[in-house]
Design a protein around this motif. Structure first.
Motif, PDB file in Angstrom:
ATOM      1  N   THR A 116      47.403  16.537   7.543  1.00  0.00           N
ATOM      2  CA  THR A 116      45.990  16.796   7.819  1.00  0.00           C
ATOM      3  C   THR A 116      45.883  17.577   9.123  1.00  0.00           C
ATOM      4  O   THR A 116      46.778  17.557   9.943  1.00  0.00           O
ATOM      5  CB  THR A 116      45.225  15.477   7.953  1.00  0.00           C
ATOM      6  OG1 THR A 116      45.918  14.663   8.891  1.00  0.00           O
ATOM      7  CG2 THR A 116      45.129  14.763   6.631  1.00  0.00           C
TER       8      THR A 116
ATOM      9  N   SER B  42      44.852  18.143  12.710  1.00  0.00           N
ATOM     10  CA  SER B  42      44.539  17.250  13.821  1.00  0.00           C
ATOM     11  C   SER B  42      43.474  17.875  14.708  1.00  0.00           C
ATOM     12  O   SER B  42      43.332  19.089  14.780  1.00  0.00           O
ATOM     13  CB  SER B  42      45.810  16.992  14.609  1.00  0.00           C
ATOM     14  OG  SER B  42      45.489  16.237  15.732  1.00  0.00           O
TER      15      SER B  42
ATOM     16  N   ARG C  36      46.118   9.504  11.927  1.00  0.00           N
ATOM     17  CA  ARG C  36      46.582  10.678  12.656  1.00  0.00           C
ATOM     18  C   ARG C  36      47.900  10.358  13.335  1.00  0.00           C
ATOM     19  O   ARG C  36      48.382   9.225  13.287  1.00  0.00           O
ATOM     20  CB  ARG C  36      45.554  11.071  13.711  1.00  0.00           C
ATOM     21  CG  ARG C  36      44.258  11.578  13.148  1.00  0.00           C
ATOM     22  CD  ARG C  36      44.392  13.012  12.721  1.00  0.00           C
ATOM     23  NE  ARG C  36      43.125  13.573  12.321  1.00  0.00           N
ATOM     24  CZ  ARG C  36      42.778  13.822  11.060  1.00  0.00           C
ATOM     25  NH1 ARG C  36      43.584  13.528  10.087  1.00  0.00           N
ATOM     26  NH2 ARG C  36      41.620  14.375  10.782  1.00  0.00           N
TER      27      ARG C  36
ATOM     28  N   SER D 159      44.224   6.299  16.386  1.00  0.00           N
ATOM     29  CA  SER D 159      44.845   7.099  15.329  1.00  0.00           C
ATOM     30  C   SER D 159      45.101   6.282  14.074  1.00  0.00           C
ATOM     31  O   SER D 159      45.678   6.792  13.122  1.00  0.00           O
ATOM     32  CB  SER D 159      46.162   7.682  15.817  1.00  0.00           C
ATOM     33  OG  SER D 159      45.951   8.486  16.934  1.00  0.00           O
TER      34      SER D 159
END
Lengths: 357, 445
Positions: free
Chosen positions: A104, A106, B363, B419
């Motif tokens: 993905t 960031s 993330r 994240s």
């Protein structure tokens, strides 16, 4: 807003498995930025903090917005053009790498792109600036594996590259004098309205700028160095929001003051301390570059060492070398040594740890 | 047992309990069906000791297992008839014939359970329940000193102050209920109060090795010996206690508490019997999740599951529904958070809506350091995670040196991570792998 949501829901199927699969990273970025994701957790803990990466990254953008607004007022709309360019190129490269890595996108490039604008003078040709952005993002960040893996600050890597290639464009002897010129385009050739930066002025003539210029601004130099006050205000906001680590900051400032006093014992023609701190890019670097959590050491004691290293380095570079804007070099050197500082800190911790067991 | 109880949810939603008549309730208590799953993530039952259609007295063994070097028998606290045994799935279905669990008999039952061995003391401050006997702390030790915030200055009645301060926190935190609490205090504090309820008082210099003055720590007992000293200490400080308290209590969740774990007459919410099926208790379960145990470390309950005696509580939490637009630009008064970046941080008493959503995207680690600031064991979870995420055993030794064994598996690091990385699970798995390896090495020798 419901129609946007419905529209996005309609496309979701096509981008996840349909023909438009290649734009999925971009679509995911837009979709999650616009709306909160509704993914339920599948493992404990079943409650999660409302803080997410977007909010975290965006707080830095908020802190830097006043600086950007002031420099746009004094340097013209070219600043915003550069911001657009940095975001466009940075976002494109990020999306490209995200597509090939099947990851993905960031949010980190929002901060990096903004920092790219702030560390260059406004007179830089847009082509040179674009080269800096491309080089910085590819060789400063993506080559190492993307956000979270980079060793050096990507913005500074880009600046270092164009500094060595086009030194006159990146660090000219005289800068454009900041006056109210919101609707003027700052061209690359510097004409009559030019001014040396405070540090260069002192080095050349021995004249120190007035305190109001140094602290409140506008002072000539890079775009982000226009006002120390706004940088400090943004930095304090980030400290209160616990985004910037106070340890690095305290350590840098202490090291700068100490080194300055030690050197001034041997050298009577040393620049005043106020000029040392507010004259160049030290504050911008200390608040927004060196405290970047990815490239700084992870352990707390390592952070103190890192800050002291950078702070000492800046003053020594300024004093003994012709490089005036030395913050970039000392931060990059600090980044290179930060794993070593972590090692050292962990080594000491292990000894302490073993005494408990 | 109360009837027709409506409970307000954290999201303001009403939830109906399915039981309508008193006779149904009684019938359900007596004739509740149960299902024993005879394996878990950490252990597997080797031998089933009962036959089908057999009637079993309370506290007689049903299945037997070896957990490393020790043997355990699994027992039930009631008289049951075994209906069906599935050897492949390792499940035993049974009907409760006679339920010896009554409010007056609580103490007796808990005493019996303690003696029967497999029912570990599931008294854990953070997780509500724990099916795993290896990782169960059962006592909290609070050592006091003059430097701690609630009792600095007045030496004479500082112990009372401390007692009041901590008991206030513990009283309103369901996760702390039933925890055996020991106060350790310096020798200079002469005035020793009597034991009150779960609280006992000790002198530090007498018995317990307090590493840091003014630190609260849990004691955790390992059933297998990875070292000669089987008792370990976990460090905890007052700020952590308050953190957990704020996280869990600020948002009012629904707790259903099994009756026999501790005496909970004053507990206020609905009490239920063990081995009641979850589907009997609730209806309309599609929008909500049932968590057996605490929200931080519990397991998700499925409706066909039954409430187990070692479940401290059942918690109901709603699934995410609304999708807010541009949430990262909003101040977030109604979003609970540990970070000052969210406005609700400045209003800790204000209620916030909480759901079982991830509330962000996964993330990469940006090393923000939030996990380090919240870790009760004072570890650096981000470093431990980086060392253990690839399951590479070469890095285990380094992780151990950084204090992997001190991790108390509270999952607070996963909670705060912006994240949304599963730090807690990775570290816990690495820790268990390490212990299993150690055990193998010991056996080979």
């Amino acid at each position: 807003m419901k129609f946007i949501r419905k529209f996005l829901d309609k496309i979701t199927e096509k981008t996840t498995s349909g023909p438009a699969r290649f734009i999925n990273p971009l679509f995911e970025a837009v979709n999650t930025a616009l709306f909160d994701p509704d993914i339920p957790v599948d493992r404990s803990p079943y409650i999660r903090d409302a803080l997410n990466a977007k909010r975290y990254v965006f707080s830095v953008v908020i802190a830097l917005t006043p600086v950007l607004m002031m420099s746009t007022w004094y340097y013209g709309y070219k600043v915003l053009l550069m911001l657009l360019l940095a975001y466009g190129i940075g976002g494109f490269i990020e999306a490209l790498f995200a597509y090939f890595r099947k990851e993905t996108i960031s949010e980190g490039f929002l901060v990096t792109g903004l920092l790219f604008v702030l560390i260059f003078p406004v007179t830089i040709p847009l082509g040179v600036f674009a080269v800096a952005v491309v080089f910085g993002i590819i060789f400063g960040k993506e080559v190492f594996g993307g956000v979270g893996h980079n060793v050096f600050n990507p913005a500074l890597v880009g600046r270092l590259f164009v500094f060595l290639s086009w030194p006159r464009a990146v660090s000219p002897p005289v800068y454009l004098k900041p006056t109210e010129r919101l609707f003027e385009y700052a061209s690359s050739t510097i004409d009559a309205v030019s001014q040396a930066s405070p540090l260069a002025l002192f080095k050349g003539t021995g004249v120190s700028s007035s305190f109001s210029t140094l602290f409140l601004g506008p002072k000539p130099g890079c775009i982000g160095e226009i006002s120390s006050l706004l940088i400090i205000a943004g930095g304090i906001y980030l400290i209160l929001m616990r985004v910037v680590n106070l340890r690095i900051l305290i350590s840098i400032l202490t090291a700068v003051v100490l080194t300055h006093f030690i050197l001034s014992l041997f050298n009577t023609s040393m620049m005043p301390l106020s000029l040392q701190i507010t004259g160049g890019g030290l504050l911008l670097g200390a608040f927004f570059m060196s405290s970047d959590p990815v490239t700084s050491p992870r352990s707390n004691s390592g952070k103190y060492i890192y800050g002291a290293f950078i702070g000492t380095g800046v003053v020594i570079f300024r004093h003994f070398t012709p490089l005036i804007e030395s913050m970039m070099f000392s931060i990059l050197l600090g980044n290179a040594f930060s794993p070593l500082m972590d090692e050292a800190a962990i080594h000491f911790r292990k000894k302490k740890e073993s005494s408990y067991e | 047992m109360r009837q027709n109880k409506c409970i307000l949810f954290s999201g303001g939603k009403k939830y109906n309990i399915n039981i309508s008549k008193r006779s149904d309730v009684e019938k359900q208590i007596v004739m509740s069906k149960g299902l024993l799953e005879l394996s878990s993530r950490y252990y597997e039952f080797k031998r089933i000791l009962v036959k089908e259609n057999e009637v079993i007295e309370p506290f007689t063994g049903i299945a037997r297992t070896d957990i490393f070097s020790e043997t355990f028998e699994f027992v039930l606290p009631c008289r049951v008839r075994i209906n069906r045994i599935d050897y492949r799935k390792k499940t035993v279905e049974f009907t409760v014939l006679e339920d010896p669990v009554s409010p007056s008999a609580d103490l007796l039952i808990s005493e019996k359970m303690r003696r029967s061995g497999i029912w570990m003391e599931i008294f854990d401050p953070v997780r509500g329940s724990c099916a795993d006997p290896f990782i169960t702390p059962f006592e909290i030790f609070i050592s006091l000193s003059n430097n701690e915030p609630p009792y600095s200055g007045n030496e004479e009645n500082c112990l009372e102050h401390a007692y009041q301060y901590i008991s206030e926190i513990i009283d309103v935190t369901p996760e702390f209920r039933g925890v055996k609490i020991n106060f350790l205090f310096p020798e200079s504090w002469r005035k020793i109060p009597e034991t009150q309820g779960n609280f006992t008082f000790h002198c530090i210099e007498d018995k317990y090795p307090a590493f840091f003055p003014g630190v609260l720590f849990t004691q955790k007992k390992y059933l297998y010996g990875f070292s000669d000293n089987s008792v370990r200490y976990w460090h905890f400080d007052f700020i952590t206690l308050e953190k957990i308290h704020q996280l869990v209590v600020k948002n009012e969740f629904n707790y259903l508490t099994p009756v026999d774990v501790f005496n909970c007459n004053d507990y206020g919410k609905l009490n239920i019997r063990p081995w009641t099926l979850i589907s009997d208790l609730v209806e309309n379960d599609l929008d909500n999740r049932v968590i057996r145990g605490g929200l931080l470390t519990g397991l998700e309950g499925i409706n066909s599951n039954s409430v187990r005696p070692h479940d401290r509580s059942l918690t109901f939490i709603s699934n995410p529904k609304t999708r807010e637009m541009l949430q990262f630009l909003r101040p977030g008064f109604d979003r609970d958070s540990y970070s000052p970046l969210v406005a609700s941080w400045y209003f800790p008493s204000r209620k916030s809506e909480v759901n079982a959503g991830l509330r962000g995207e996964k993330r990469m680690c940006i090393e923000c350091g939030y996990c380090e600031t919240i870790c009760p064991a004072r570890l650096e979870p981000s470093i431990l995670w980086k060392l253990t995420k690839d399951r590479d055993e070469r890095f285990y030794q380094e992780a151990i040196e950084l204090g992997l064994r001190r991790c108390m598996e509270c999952n607070l690091c996963s909670y705060v991570c912006p994240s949304k990385i599963e730090l807690g699970h990775t570290i816990t798995a690495a820790k268990h792998n390490y212990f299993i390896e150690q055990e193998h090495c010991r056996k080979e020798k």
